[in-house]
Design an enzyme around this catalytic site. Structure first.
Site, PDB file in Angstrom:
ATOM      1  N   GLU A 147      13.158  17.427  17.596  1.00 49.65           N
ATOM      2  CA  GLU A 147      14.031  16.265  17.737  1.00 49.65           C
ATOM      3  C   GLU A 147      13.865  15.652  19.127  1.00 49.65           C
ATOM      4  O   GLU A 147      13.232  16.239  20.015  1.00 49.65           O
ATOM      5  CB  GLU A 147      15.484  16.674  17.524  1.00 49.65           C
ATOM      6  CG  GLU A 147      16.003  17.640  18.584  1.00 49.65           C
ATOM      7  CD  GLU A 147      17.515  17.762  18.556  1.00 49.65           C
ATOM      8  OE1 GLU A 147      18.166  16.906  19.169  1.00 49.65           O
ATOM      9  OE2 GLU A 147      18.026  18.714  17.950  1.00 49.65           O
TER      10      GLU A 147
ATOM     11  N   ALA B 146      26.483  14.934   9.746  1.00 54.58           N
ATOM     12  CA  ALA B 146      25.563  14.622   8.649  1.00 54.58           C
ATOM     13  C   ALA B 146      24.450  15.656   8.523  1.00 54.58           C
ATOM     14  O   ALA B 146      23.758  15.706   7.505  1.00 54.58           O
ATOM     15  CB  ALA B 146      24.957  13.235   8.865  1.00 54.58           C
ATOM     16  N   ASP B 147      24.289  16.509   9.546  1.00 55.02           N
ATOM     17  CA  ASP B 147      23.255  17.555   9.487  1.00 55.02           C
ATOM     18  C   ASP B 147      23.450  18.452   8.274  1.00 55.02           C
ATOM     19  O   ASP B 147      22.472  18.906   7.660  1.00 55.02           O
ATOM     20  CB  ASP B 147      23.298  18.420  10.751  1.00 55.02           C
ATOM     21  CG  ASP B 147      22.946  17.666  12.021  1.00 55.02           C
ATOM     22  OD1 ASP B 147      22.534  16.492  11.929  1.00 55.02           O
ATOM     23  OD2 ASP B 147      23.102  18.259  13.105  1.00 55.02           O
TER      24      ASP B 147
ATOM     25  N   LYS C  79      26.326  24.724  16.867  1.00 52.43           N
ATOM     26  CA  LYS C  79      26.853  24.660  18.229  1.00 52.43           C
ATOM     27  C   LYS C  79      28.226  25.341  18.289  1.00 52.43           C
ATOM     28  O   LYS C  79      29.080  25.130  17.437  1.00 52.43           O
ATOM     29  CB  LYS C  79      26.951  23.209  18.691  1.00 52.43           C
ATOM     30  CG  LYS C  79      25.590  22.529  18.822  1.00 52.43           C
ATOM     31  CD  LYS C  79      25.734  21.101  19.308  1.00 52.43           C
ATOM     32  CE  LYS C  79      24.367  20.439  19.490  1.00 52.43           C
ATOM     33  NZ  LYS C  79      23.709  20.149  18.205  1.00 52.43           N
TER      34      LYS C  79
END
Length: 303
Positions: free
Chosen positions: A25, A141-142, A159
């Site tokens: 990313e 949205a992940d 996280k």
């Protein structure tokens, strides 16, 4: 109309030869740390992938073009760019269509990787269910992307600023395999373990690669999350980081921080509260994830 999809020379050569590729990313570059540390870290992570027998493909939208792999000049320019959009599924196409520049989150990177035929992606930690989501409805949205797009994502769990139990519940509901690598506990980003059991455990890259191939053979949509614990020497124990996270969450609420502003606010607050230790741990876990992802990509490719 065709999609403005561009491959770096290195990635194009890897595609031509069938060499293993690992997607990366770009929000860690634009929203994670200042220049030049951001670019230095990005190059170090790419180097880890190369050292472990795969080709890195850092993904970003530059002036409306979707780039799969960045050259040195592009990486430097992105690291110093201002006003870069933070892209997810909802706004990625709009960024491309309007000729803007944007950095990809986990969800957007998965979409781009799938378009490029890349099946393994290394990141730091995925997004998930934010604390207080029962009233804010703040869910990354992940999670849905993991249920839709067939990419194996290697992360140090979700996280730790998130609601980890609820995140695992949503992943289960969406049918996403959550596989802890080499341990039974679900890792908590800066800490190797949590008080949550991982739904699945695998101890070898060949098992992980075989699971991805089996899902494809079964016609199951979606990817799999590989939860890779941070190295022992780099972790911040739960008893140390938990009160810091709680203070940062309270400050975010008091300051009225919401939506996409929450995560960068919390990470910055935690960085200063730990005198930079949280960022050093973050860099270590990203490199560790890149190492494992390269090995998985090699196994998938039969290299």
């Amino acid at each position: 109309m065709t999609l403005p999809l561009h491959f770096s020379d290195e990635v194009a050569a890897a595609r031509d030869t069938g060499a293993p590729i690992v997607a990366l990313e770009s929000t860690i570059i634009t929203h994670g740390m200042p220049f030049p540390q951001n670019v230095e870290t990005a190059r170090a992570v790419e180097a880890v992938i190369r050292e472990n027998g795969a080709v890195p493909a850092t993904i970003a939208v530059l002036d409306g073009n979707l780039h799969i792999g960045l050259n040195d000049a592009q990486l430097d320019a992105l690291g110093q760019a201002k006003g870069v959009a933070k892209l997810s599924r909802a706004d990625m196409a709009a960024c491309i269509a309007t000729g803007r520049t944007g950095a990809t989150t986990v969800a957007a990177t998965m979409i781009a990787a799938h378009l490029a035929g890349i099946v393994v992606f290394a990141t730091g930690g995925i997004g998930g269910v934010h604390r207080g989501a029962e009233t804010s409805f703040d869910i990354s949205a992940d999670l849905r992307e993991l249920s839709k797009t067939s990419v194996t994502v290697v992360a140090a769990g979700a996280k730790a600023i998130l609601d980890l139990p609820k995140t695992l519940e949503v992943l289960e509901t969406l049918g996403v395999p959550v596989i802890a690598y080499g341990q039974d506990s679900f890792p908590a980003f800066w800490s190797r373990t949590s008080d949550l059991a991982a739904p699945l455990r695998m101890d070898s890259v060949d098992q992980i690669a075989a699971a991805a191939k089996t899902r494809a053979l079964m016609g199951l949509e979606g990817g799999q999350l590989i939860a890779n614990p941070i190295p022992v020497e780099a972790e911040i124990p739960r008893e140390v980081i938990t009160p810091v996270i709680e203070e940062a969450l309270a400050a975010a609420e008091a300051d009225g921080i919401s939506a996409k502003g929450v995560t960068p606010y919390l990470l910055d607050r935690i960085f200063h509260a730990t005198d930079g230790a949280s960022l050093e741990a973050n860099i270590a876990l990203v490199k560790n994830n890149a190492r494992l992802a390269a090995k998985i990509a090699r196994s998938v490719a039969g290299a």
